[in-house]
Write a protein that holds these residues in place. Structure first.
Motif, mmCIF file in Angstrom:
data_model
loop_
_atom_site.group_PDB
_atom_site.id
_atom_site.type_symbol
_atom_site.label_atom_id
_atom_site.label_comp_id
_atom_site.label_asym_id
_atom_site.label_seq_id
_atom_site.Cartn_x
_atom_site.Cartn_y
_atom_site.Cartn_z
ATOM 1 N N ALA A 186 0.822 -1.210 0.000
ATOM 2 C CA ALA A 186 0.000 0.000 0.000
ATOM 3 C C ALA A 186 0.853 1.256 0.000
ATOM 4 C CB ALA A 186 -0.939 -0.008 1.208
ATOM 5 N N VAL A 187 2.059 1.167 0.603
ATOM 6 C CA VAL A 187 2.950 2.336 0.590
ATOM 7 C C VAL A 187 4.020 2.203 -0.485
ATOM 8 C CG1 VAL A 187 4.412 1.411 2.457
ATOM 9 C CG2 VAL A 187 4.414 3.848 1.972
ATOM 10 N N ALA A 188 4.633 1.010 -0.623
ATOM 11 C CA ALA A 188 5.741 0.845 -1.563
ATOM 12 C C ALA A 188 5.269 0.743 -3.002
ATOM 13 C CB ALA A 188 6.548 -0.401 -1.204
ATOM 14 N N GLY A 189 4.106 0.154 -3.221
ATOM 15 C CA GLY A 189 3.588 0.004 -4.571
ATOM 16 C C GLY A 189 2.674 1.148 -4.969
ATOM 17 N N PHE A 218 0.869 8.134 -5.458
ATOM 18 C CA PHE A 218 0.659 9.249 -4.531
ATOM 19 C C PHE A 218 1.792 10.270 -4.674
ATOM 20 C CE2 PHE A 218 -1.026 5.668 -1.568
ATOM 21 C CZ PHE A 218 -2.099 5.468 -2.407
ATOM 22 N N ALA A 219 3.012 9.760 -4.837
ATOM 23 C CA ALA A 219 4.161 10.655 -5.005
ATOM 24 C C ALA A 219 4.044 11.454 -6.306
ATOM 25 C CB ALA A 219 5.461 9.851 -4.984
ATOM 26 N N ARG A 258 -0.880 15.566 5.608
ATOM 27 C CA ARG A 258 -0.466 14.399 6.398
ATOM 28 C C ARG A 258 -1.619 13.398 6.541
ATOM 29 N NH1 ARG A 258 3.667 14.424 10.357
ATOM 30 N NH2 ARG A 258 3.637 16.701 10.203
ATOM 31 N N ALA A 259 -2.802 13.893 6.889
ATOM 32 C CA ALA A 259 -3.964 13.016 7.048
ATOM 33 C C ALA A 259 -4.368 12.397 5.715
ATOM 34 C CB ALA A 259 -5.131 13.796 7.650
ATOM 35 N N ALA A 297 -4.783 7.686 2.268
ATOM 36 C CA ALA A 297 -4.538 7.055 0.970
ATOM 37 C C ALA A 297 -3.949 5.659 1.150
ATOM 38 C CB ALA A 297 -3.603 7.924 0.137
ATOM 39 N N VAL A 298 -2.981 5.521 2.035
ATOM 40 C CA VAL A 298 -2.364 4.211 2.291
ATOM 41 C C VAL A 298 -3.383 3.246 2.888
ATOM 42 C CG1 VAL A 298 -0.607 3.005 3.644
ATOM 43 C CG2 VAL A 298 -0.048 5.167 2.514
ATOM 44 N N ILE A 299 -4.169 3.730 3.841
ATOM 45 C CA ILE A 299 -5.172 2.877 4.485
ATOM 46 C C ILE A 299 -6.227 2.435 3.476
ATOM 47 C CG2 ILE A 299 -7.001 2.830 6.233
ATOM 48 C CD1 ILE A 299 -5.208 4.835 7.845
ATOM 49 N N ALA A 300 -6.661 3.352 2.600
ATOM 50 C CA ALA A 300 -7.658 3.000 1.587
ATOM 51 C C ALA A 300 -7.128 1.950 0.623
ATOM 52 C CB ALA A 300 -8.080 4.257 0.825
#
Length: 337
Positions: free
Chosen positions: A239-242, A247-248, A318-319, A324-327
């Motif tokens: 969710a964060v690395a892929g 998002f970046a 930040r939120a 985004a990661v949680i979704a």
């Protein structure tokens, strides 16, 4: 001693036949190939072949350690979309493109990538029958159907290939059920693998041997960082690395838009935003500093940066990033149902 250790893992496997030898006929029920069959990997079952595969893996491993490549594995890709294409581009920087076989449900897509890389476009059936490692690059909702089609071919092989799945939400257990007896690597890569700056998370089932994993990691080294992670954490990691790459990109686009609003030409704005993010990421990895500390070191009291940070906080950056990661993670869990 290294050779004897590898030999112990490979006494009962069949292998690629050297070019000057005549292969045995294709297994009963094998689907005919398309294209030039003279370039296809060829296999045989024999005691001599069993010894050859052990030598092959030992030479491959020793070649990686010494910087030379004596004997290589063959890699097949079923599905050559953005992620499959990114991994294929990374792979051909380490192995010969002639050892890479590509297939896509839209043949023209595989043929175009094969022409770009110097690899070979082939049928999914032949990839399943001949390659040592098979990347499954299809969408999660299609992977069960693809494996069902390949199951008869995989079942006939005594030298089971390593199945490398990059399908989000598809567990190792589900893959084992669809392809009994196959060594399985579940990976979650990102598209930056195409330029050697990616991150690939992976876990494997108990059938994957150390020589098989070593060969895979060595041949995929050009993709960037490869990190072992227990399967129960892979969804969160992905969710964060892929997903985080998208998002970046959104963040960079926003920075560039702001710079254009301030009068900077678009090409300069895009380059500056991307280079800034690249530099910040490299500094974080090499220094090991917490992100908050890095931010504080840039912000001077009463300066321009802290004014920008305040604007981001007021906008809920930040939120929004956390959500985004949680979704993305929660969507992955839904795919498993």
């Amino acid at each position: 001693s290294g050779f004897l250790w590898y030999l112990s893992f490979y006494k009962k496997r069949k292998v690629l036949v050297p070019e000057h030898e005549t292969p045995h006929p294709a297994p009963a029920g094998a689907i005919p190939l398309t294209g030039d069959e003279s370039h296809s990997p060829r296999r045989r079952n024999s005691r001599r072949g069993n010894l050859f595969v052990a030598l092959r893996l030992a030479l491959h491993y020793n070649g990686q350690k010494s910087g030379t490549r004596c004997i290589t594995m063959t890699y097949g890709f079923i599905g050559t979309g953005n992620m499959g294409g990114a991994l294929a581009r990374a792979l051909v920087r380490e192995v010969s493109p002639l050892d890479v076989y590509l297939n896509n449900r839209t043949p023209a897509k595989a043929e175009a990538l094969a022409a770009e890389l110097g690899a070979r476009a082939d049928t999914a059936a032949h990839i399943a029958a001949a390659c040592d490692y098979i990347f499954l690059g299809v969408k999660p909702n299609l992977i069960a159907g693809v494996l069902a089609q390949l199951a008869p071919t995989l079942a006939q092989r005594t030298d089971k290939p390593v199945l490398v799945s990059m399908a989000a939400g598809v567990t190792i257990a589900a893959l084992e059920q669809a392809a009994p007896g196959c060594p399985i690597l579940r990976i979650m890569p990102n598209t930056a693998c195409a330029v050697g700056a990616g991150l690939t998370l992976y876990d494997a089932n108990a059938l994957l041997t150390k020589p098989q994993l070593d060969a895979f990691l060595a041949d995929m080294a050009a993709s960037g960082r490869l990190e072992a992670l227990p399967e129960h954490l892979i969804d969160a990691g992905s969710a964060v690395a892929g997903c985080g790459g998208a998002f970046a990109c959104l963040f960079m686009e926003g920075l560039a838009d702001g710079a254009v609003t301030c009068g900077l030409p678009r090409d300069k704005a895009n380059t500056f935003a991307a280079q800034m993010l690249l530099g910040a990421a490299r500094l974080a990895l090499e220094s090991g500093k917490p992100f908050g500390q890095m931010k504080d070191e840039i912000c001077s009291p009463g300066g321009t940066t802290i004014a920008g940070v305040r604007a981001l906080e007021e906008g809920g950056l930040r939120a929004a990033a956390m959500n985004a990661v949680i979704a993305a993670y929660e969507k992955t869990l839904q795919l498993k149902k």
